[in-house]
Design a protein around this motif. Structure first.
Motif, PDB file in Angstrom:
ATOM      1  N   TYR A   1      47.290  25.409  44.596  1.00 33.58           N
ATOM      2  CA  TYR A   1      47.724  25.237  43.214  1.00 33.58           C
ATOM      3  C   TYR A   1      47.049  26.282  42.354  1.00 33.58           C
ATOM      4  CZ  TYR A   1      49.313  20.614  44.647  1.00 33.58           C
ATOM      5  OH  TYR A   1      49.947  19.574  45.272  1.00 33.58           O
ATOM      6  N   GLU A   2      47.780  26.783  41.384  1.00 38.29           N
ATOM      7  CA  GLU A   2      47.168  27.655  40.383  1.00 38.29           C
ATOM      8  C   GLU A   2      46.907  26.810  39.153  1.00 38.29           C
ATOM      9  OE1 GLU A   2      48.722  31.231  37.740  1.00 38.29           O
ATOM     10  OE2 GLU A   2      48.312  31.850  39.796  1.00 38.29           O
ATOM     11  N   THR A   3      45.664  26.804  38.702  1.00 32.51           N
ATOM     12  CA  THR A   3      45.323  26.039  37.511  1.00 32.51           C
ATOM     13  C   THR A   3      44.849  26.994  36.421  1.00 32.51           C
ATOM     14  OG1 THR A   3      43.062  25.657  38.288  1.00 32.51           O
ATOM     15  CG2 THR A   3      44.686  23.976  38.817  1.00 32.51           C
ATOM     16  N   GLU A   4      45.075  26.591  35.183  1.00 27.13           N
ATOM     17  CA  GLU A   4      44.647  27.387  34.030  1.00 27.13           C
ATOM     18  C   GLU A   4      43.736  26.537  33.168  1.00 27.13           C
ATOM     19  OE1 GLU A   4      48.028  28.655  31.754  1.00 27.13           O
ATOM     20  OE2 GLU A   4      49.066  29.449  33.506  1.00 27.13           O
ATOM     21  N   GLN A   5      42.711  27.165  32.613  1.00 22.84           N
ATOM     22  CA  GLN A   5      41.857  26.504  31.644  1.00 22.84           C
ATOM     23  C   GLN A   5      41.686  27.437  30.460  1.00 22.84           C
ATOM     24  OE1 GLN A   5      38.433  25.486  34.150  1.00 22.84           O
ATOM     25  NE2 GLN A   5      39.021  23.357  33.857  1.00 22.84           N
ATOM     26  N   GLU A   6      41.994  26.918  29.265  1.00 17.65           N
ATOM     27  CA  GLU A   6      41.949  27.746  28.065  1.00 17.65           C
ATOM     28  C   GLU A   6      40.692  27.447  27.257  1.00 17.65           C
ATOM     29  OE1 GLU A   6      45.501  28.690  25.410  1.00 17.65           O
ATOM     30  OE2 GLU A   6      44.406  27.188  24.244  1.00 17.65           O
ATOM     31  N   TYR A   7      39.966  28.489  26.913  1.00 17.42           N
ATOM     32  CA  TYR A   7      38.793  28.412  26.055  1.00 17.42           C
ATOM     33  C   TYR A   7      39.143  29.117  24.747  1.00 17.42           C
ATOM     34  CZ  TYR A   7      36.344  27.288  30.372  1.00 17.42           C
ATOM     35  OH  TYR A   7      35.952  26.703  31.538  1.00 17.42           O
ATOM     36  N   LYS A   8      38.626  28.597  23.632  1.00 19.17           N
ATOM     37  CA  LYS A   8      38.916  29.197  22.333  1.00 19.17           C
ATOM     38  C   LYS A   8      37.624  29.660  21.677  1.00 19.17           C
ATOM     39  CE  LYS A   8      42.922  26.240  21.662  1.00 19.17           C
ATOM     40  NZ  LYS A   8      43.551  25.196  20.873  1.00 19.17           N
ATOM     41  N   LEU A   9      37.720  30.756  20.925  1.00 23.55           N
ATOM     42  CA  LEU A   9      36.594  31.265  20.150  1.00 23.55           C
ATOM     43  C   LEU A   9      36.952  31.177  18.667  1.00 23.55           C
ATOM     44  CD1 LEU A   9      35.706  34.462  22.200  1.00 23.55           C
ATOM     45  CD2 LEU A   9      34.390  32.358  22.078  1.00 23.55           C
ATOM     46  N   ALA A  10      36.163  30.412  17.921  1.00 23.92           N
ATOM     47  CA  ALA A  10      36.359  30.313  16.476  1.00 23.92           C
ATOM     48  C   ALA A  10      35.548  31.432  15.826  1.00 23.92           C
ATOM     49  CB  ALA A  10      35.902  28.945  15.976  1.00 23.92           C
TER      50      ALA A  10
ATOM     51  N   ARG B   1      31.177  26.525  41.733  1.00 19.73           N
ATOM     52  CA  ARG B   1      32.542  27.004  41.569  1.00 19.73           C
ATOM     53  C   ARG B   1      32.649  28.496  41.814  1.00 19.73           C
ATOM     54  NH1 ARG B   1      35.916  23.991  37.351  1.00 19.73           N
ATOM     55  NH2 ARG B   1      37.327  25.310  38.441  1.00 19.73           N
ATOM     56  N   VAL B   2      33.772  28.862  42.367  1.00 15.47           N
ATOM     57  CA  VAL B   2      34.034  30.279  42.550  1.00 15.47           C
ATOM     58  C   VAL B   2      34.558  30.842  41.240  1.00 15.47           C
ATOM     59  CG1 VAL B   2      34.530  30.082  45.006  1.00 15.47           C
ATOM     60  CG2 VAL B   2      36.381  29.821  43.376  1.00 15.47           C
ATOM     61  N   PRO B   3      34.331  32.114  40.978  1.00 18.56           N
ATOM     62  CA  PRO B   3      34.844  32.699  39.739  1.00 18.56           C
ATOM     63  C   PRO B   3      36.376  32.683  39.733  1.00 18.56           C
ATOM     64  CG  PRO B   3      33.388  34.227  40.896  1.00 18.56           C
ATOM     65  CD  PRO B   3      33.599  33.057  41.783  1.00 18.56           C
ATOM     66  N   PRO B   4      36.968  32.642  38.557  1.00 20.50           N
ATOM     67  CA  PRO B   4      38.439  32.698  38.501  1.00 20.50           C
ATOM     68  C   PRO B   4      38.926  34.036  39.029  1.00 20.50           C
ATOM     69  CG  PRO B   4      37.482  32.887  36.313  1.00 20.50           C
ATOM     70  CD  PRO B   4      36.357  32.604  37.237  1.00 20.50           C
TER      71      PRO B   4
ATOM     72  N   GLU C   1      41.274  31.144  31.956  1.00 19.02           N
ATOM     73  CA  GLU C   1      40.837  31.354  33.333  1.00 19.02           C
ATOM     74  C   GLU C   1      41.944  30.879  34.263  1.00 19.02           C
ATOM     75  OE1 GLU C   1      36.041  30.554  33.241  1.00 19.02           O
ATOM     76  OE2 GLU C   1      37.362  29.018  34.035  1.00 19.02           O
ATOM     77  N   TYR C   2      42.253  31.681  35.252  1.00 19.13           N
ATOM     78  CA  TYR C   2      43.226  31.305  36.266  1.00 19.13           C
ATOM     79  C   TYR C   2      42.489  31.127  37.589  1.00 19.13           C
ATOM     80  CZ  TYR C   2      46.669  32.936  32.882  1.00 19.13           C
ATOM     81  OH  TYR C   2      47.423  33.108  31.753  1.00 19.13           O
ATOM     82  N   ARG C   3      42.661  29.956  38.196  1.00 16.39           N
ATOM     83  CA  ARG C   3      42.019  29.668  39.477  1.00 16.39           C
ATOM     84  C   ARG C   3      43.067  29.209  40.480  1.00 16.39           C
ATOM     85  NH1 ARG C   3      36.493  28.958  38.970  1.00 16.39           N
ATOM     86  NH2 ARG C   3      35.776  28.877  36.822  1.00 16.39           N
ATOM     87  N   GLN C   4      42.753  29.417  41.749  1.00 19.64           N
ATOM     88  CA  GLN C   4      43.584  28.861  42.811  1.00 19.64           C
ATOM     89  C   GLN C   4      42.770  27.783  43.505  1.00 19.64           C
ATOM     90  OE1 GLN C   4      44.918  32.230  45.143  1.00 19.64           O
ATOM     91  NE2 GLN C   4      46.736  32.418  43.881  1.00 19.64           N
ATOM     92  N   THR C   5      43.363  26.594  43.623  1.00 19.43           N
ATOM     93  CA  THR C   5      42.697  25.450  44.211  1.00 19.43           C
ATOM     94  C   THR C   5      43.489  24.967  45.409  1.00 19.43           C
ATOM     95  OG1 THR C   5      41.934  24.810  42.018  1.00 19.43           O
ATOM     96  CG2 THR C   5      41.843  23.121  43.720  1.00 19.43           C
ATOM     97  N   LYS C   6      42.789  24.727  46.521  1.00 22.67           N
ATOM     98  CA  LYS C   6      43.442  24.176  47.701  1.00 22.67           C
ATOM     99  C   LYS C   6      43.212  22.679  47.715  1.00 22.67           C
ATOM    100  CE  LYS C   6      42.692  28.305  50.431  1.00 22.67           C
ATOM    101  NZ  LYS C   6      42.041  28.900  51.602  1.00 22.67           N
ATOM    102  N   ALA C   7      44.304  21.917  47.775  1.00 22.17           N
ATOM    103  CA  ALA C   7      44.205  20.460  47.837  1.00 22.17           C
ATOM    104  C   ALA C   7      45.475  19.910  48.467  1.00 22.17           C
ATOM    105  CB  ALA C   7      44.008  19.867  46.447  1.00 22.17           C
ATOM    106  N   ASN C   8      45.317  18.869  49.250  1.00 17.97           N
ATOM    107  CA  ASN C   8      46.453  18.189  49.881  1.00 17.97           C
ATOM    108  C   ASN C   8      47.346  19.161  50.667  1.00 17.97           C
ATOM    109  OD1 ASN C   8      45.513  15.891  48.583  1.00 17.97           O
ATOM    110  ND2 ASN C   8      46.790  16.249  46.801  1.00 17.97           N
ATOM    111  N   GLY C   9      46.735  20.153  51.283  1.00 15.16           N
ATOM    112  CA  GLY C   9      47.483  21.101  52.107  1.00 15.16           C
ATOM    113  C   GLY C   9      48.277  22.129  51.325  1.00 15.16           C
ATOM    114  N   GLN C  10      48.092  22.195  50.018  1.00 17.61           N
ATOM    115  CA  GLN C  10      48.823  23.147  49.190  1.00 17.61           C
ATOM    116  C   GLN C  10      47.841  23.954  48.355  1.00 17.61           C
ATOM    117  OE1 GLN C  10      51.831  21.299  46.800  1.00 17.61           O
ATOM    118  NE2 GLN C  10      52.586  20.018  48.450  1.00 17.61           N
TER     119      GLN C  10
END
Length: 192
Positions: free
Chosen positions: A154-163, A99-102, A143-152
């Motif tokens: 997309y910006e995706t987000e993944q949330e990590y939590k620290l307790a 994976r590429v870094p966000p 983390e914010y990533r840009q993903t290329k799929a189906n000719g478009q």
């Protein structure tokens, strides 16, 4: 055929039979494959049944599969394909994560009450982590990533939590990192 001896003819027939049996034999095969098509929009919610469906090309075959790793993969990503007992309905596909870094990471500091250890006395670490998550008392980074799929794109987000317990104090301790799929990695004697 007249030039072949009886033993040569028998060897040829046996060779054909062995090759035919080997093609049908129930042994495992491994292939290097590639994701050839993304069959869902990357902004699909992870709990949607369509999430994680891809077409994968391997050997001379192409098959629709579902990857349950909670990540969004792109066309062209490499995968390992394991076909069990030479049966194409029993395959396991494992992505080769490269994976590429966000392009952006946002940190959100929990600034509510201090999450002091005293209020969790007698509780197991896993119970404390669960309580902190339920009460939304965790630091977060997204983390914010840009993903290329189906000719478009997309910006995706993944949330990590620290307790974190005793936040901002000298004996501050990070108990766990909670992954986007809800699983957690527990830490001992970590501080921020």
């Amino acid at each position: 055929m007249a030039n072949k001896t009886l033993s040569e003819l028998i060897a040829q027939v046996v060779d054909r039979l062995v090759n035919q049996r080997l093609k049908e034999a129930p042994f495992d095969k491994s292939y290097s494959g590639v994701i050839s098509e993304v069959l869902f929009d990357p902004d699909t919610e992870p709990d949607d049944v369509k999430f994680g469906q891809y077409k994968v090309r391997y050997g001379s075959a192409e098959k629709t599969i579902k990857l349950n790793d909670g990540l969004v993969h792109e066309v062209g990503e490499r995968v390992d394909v394991h076909v069990y007992e030479n049966n194409s309905s029993h395959i396991v596909v494992a992505p080769i994560i490269n994976r590429v870094p966000p392009y952006k990471i946002k940190y959100i500091d929990y600034s509510g009450d201090n999450n002091n250890k005293e209020q969790y006395d007698g509780m197991k670490t896993s119970e404390i982590i669960k309580k902190l998550i339920e009460e939304d008392k965790c630091d977060k980074f997204i983390e914010y990533r840009q993903t290329k799929a189906n000719g478009q794109i997309y910006e995706t987000e993944q949330e990590y939590k620290l307790a974190v317990l005793n936040k901002g104090e000298e004996d501050e301790e990070v108990l766990a990192l909670v992954l986007p799929d809800g699983r957690s990695i527990e830490f001992e004697n970590w501080n921020v």
